[in-house]
Design a protein around this motif. Sequence first.
Motif, PDB file in Angstrom:
ATOM      1  N   GLN A  88       0.834  -1.195   0.000  1.00 26.11           N
ATOM      2  CA  GLN A  88       0.000   0.000   0.000  1.00 26.11           C
ATOM      3  C   GLN A  88       0.869   1.245   0.000  1.00 26.11           C
ATOM      4  O   GLN A  88       2.020   1.217   0.462  1.00 26.11           O
ATOM      5  CB  GLN A  88      -0.950   0.047   1.213  1.00 26.11           C
ATOM      6  CG  GLN A  88      -0.274   0.168   2.574  1.00 26.11           C
ATOM      7  CD  GLN A  88       0.147  -1.164   3.148  1.00 26.11           C
ATOM      8  OE1 GLN A  88      -0.246  -2.219   2.657  1.00 26.11           O
ATOM      9  NE2 GLN A  88       0.956  -1.122   4.201  1.00 26.11           N
ATOM     10  N   VAL A  89       0.304   2.329  -0.560  1.00 27.15           N
ATOM     11  CA  VAL A  89       0.926   3.652  -0.512  1.00 27.15           C
ATOM     12  C   VAL A  89      -0.159   4.648  -0.146  1.00 27.15           C
ATOM     13  O   VAL A  89      -1.351   4.427  -0.425  1.00 27.15           O
ATOM     14  CB  VAL A  89       1.577   4.052  -1.849  1.00 27.15           C
ATOM     15  CG1 VAL A  89       2.744   3.149  -2.189  1.00 27.15           C
ATOM     16  CG2 VAL A  89       0.554   4.036  -2.978  1.00 27.15           C
ATOM     17  N   GLY A  90       0.221   5.743   0.507  1.00 26.83           N
ATOM     18  CA  GLY A  90      -0.779   6.721   0.900  1.00 26.83           C
ATOM     19  C   GLY A  90      -0.180   8.053   1.277  1.00 26.83           C
ATOM     20  O   GLY A  90       1.054   8.233   1.298  1.00 26.83           O
ATOM     21  N   ASN A 187       9.718   6.468  12.287  1.00 27.58           N
ATOM     22  CA  ASN A 187       9.266   6.420  10.896  1.00 27.58           C
ATOM     23  C   ASN A 187       8.525   5.131  10.537  1.00 27.58           C
ATOM     24  O   ASN A 187       8.242   4.897   9.364  1.00 27.58           O
ATOM     25  CB  ASN A 187      10.455   6.578   9.948  1.00 27.58           C
ATOM     26  CG  ASN A 187      11.106   7.935  10.043  1.00 27.58           C
ATOM     27  OD1 ASN A 187      12.156   8.077  10.670  1.00 27.58           O
ATOM     28  ND2 ASN A 187      10.486   8.936   9.467  1.00 27.58           N
ATOM     29  N   VAL A 188       8.210   4.299  11.508  1.00 26.76           N
ATOM     30  CA  VAL A 188       7.600   3.000  11.217  1.00 26.76           C
ATOM     31  C   VAL A 188       6.359   2.806  12.076  1.00 26.76           C
ATOM     32  O   VAL A 188       6.367   3.089  13.277  1.00 26.76           O
ATOM     33  CB  VAL A 188       8.592   1.842  11.469  1.00 26.76           C
ATOM     34  CG1 VAL A 188       7.963   0.512  11.063  1.00 26.76           C
ATOM     35  CG2 VAL A 188       9.888   2.067  10.696  1.00 26.76           C
ATOM     36  N   SER A 189       5.290   2.326  11.448  1.00 33.54           N
ATOM     37  CA  SER A 189       4.048   2.034  12.168  1.00 33.54           C
ATOM     38  C   SER A 189       3.544   0.653  11.777  1.00 33.54           C
ATOM     39  O   SER A 189       3.834   0.149  10.692  1.00 33.54           O
ATOM     40  CB  SER A 189       2.979   3.093  11.877  1.00 33.54           C
ATOM     41  OG  SER A 189       2.634   3.095  10.504  1.00 33.54           O
ATOM     42  N   TYR A 225       6.182   2.575   6.326  1.00 28.45           N
ATOM     43  CA  TYR A 225       7.314   3.472   6.543  1.00 28.45           C
ATOM     44  C   TYR A 225       6.878   4.881   6.158  1.00 28.45           C
ATOM     45  O   TYR A 225       6.380   5.099   5.046  1.00 28.45           O
ATOM     46  CB  TYR A 225       8.537   3.040   5.724  1.00 28.45           C
ATOM     47  CG  TYR A 225       9.730   3.922   5.958  1.00 28.45           C
ATOM     48  CD1 TYR A 225      10.582   3.658   7.027  1.00 28.45           C
ATOM     49  CD2 TYR A 225       9.998   5.014   5.146  1.00 28.45           C
ATOM     50  CE1 TYR A 225      11.683   4.464   7.271  1.00 28.45           C
ATOM     51  CE2 TYR A 225      11.091   5.833   5.385  1.00 28.45           C
ATOM     52  CZ  TYR A 225      11.934   5.545   6.444  1.00 28.45           C
ATOM     53  OH  TYR A 225      13.018   6.360   6.693  1.00 28.45           O
ATOM     54  N   HIS A 226       7.065   5.840   7.060  1.00 22.06           N
ATOM     55  CA  HIS A 226       6.630   7.222   6.855  1.00 22.06           C
ATOM     56  C   HIS A 226       7.820   8.074   6.433  1.00 22.06           C
ATOM     57  O   HIS A 226       8.831   8.154   7.142  1.00 22.06           O
ATOM     58  CB  HIS A 226       6.014   7.770   8.142  1.00 22.06           C
ATOM     59  CG  HIS A 226       4.791   6.999   8.578  1.00 22.06           C
ATOM     60  ND1 HIS A 226       3.521   7.418   8.337  1.00 22.06           N
ATOM     61  CD2 HIS A 226       4.687   5.803   9.225  1.00 22.06           C
ATOM     62  CE1 HIS A 226       2.652   6.538   8.835  1.00 22.06           C
ATOM     63  NE2 HIS A 226       3.337   5.549   9.372  1.00 22.06           N
TER      64      HIS A 226
END
Length: 227
Positions: A88-90, A187-189, A225-226
Amino acid sequence: MRPIMLRTLLLASAASVLIAGAAVAADMPTYPVETAEVAPSDWAGFYAGVHIGFGFSDYDFISLEGGEGGSYGGLDLDDEDGIIGGGQVGYNMQFGRFLLGVEGDIAGTGIEANDLDDEDGFSIETRINFIATARGRLGFTFDNLLVYGTGGAAFVSFEADYPPFADDDIAFGWAAGGGVEWRFMENVSAKIEYLRIEADAEDLALEPDTDVDIKLDTIKVGLNYHF
């Protein structure tokens, strides 16, 4: 000593003490005052990730008028579930603790089903090759925790084999659900998400020509990853 002179001496001494105290206070270091309030985590920006989960499917077969043969009305497809996995991307925008975003995802699946048509002895097999969605997200953040609802368009690659006939279609429909996401690193969820998907595969060239209403329930876990 005269009273006037004594009073003057006392006032002068007091003034000297005050001036000296002020000078000492001015030389003392100062420290910032810490506030108890903690600013909410920043979820804004682009992100990308991967997910894995499970999908549960159900189908309604609708024969089109003018066809010959069985109506598929008695079909009871077995093994209607399987593993799903993809990416996924967002992009998120954050307004205080409220979050507004968009997300697109795609997942391959192992969802297959089969059954025997008792009217003519033929078997039918169905497969969902991939699922893709394009959705909006609306959520509320609790510092490193995000709770959100989501909904939008869905695309399902569906195929059916009913020997000697076979056909496939990209079924279009909708997806809606919600999830919880935890920012456990800067940076990670990690997230867990449920989606209900309904889509229509139209005019499949079977015997007779058939529409298929596809219903899917998916639950998945993932990492983002943000940037």
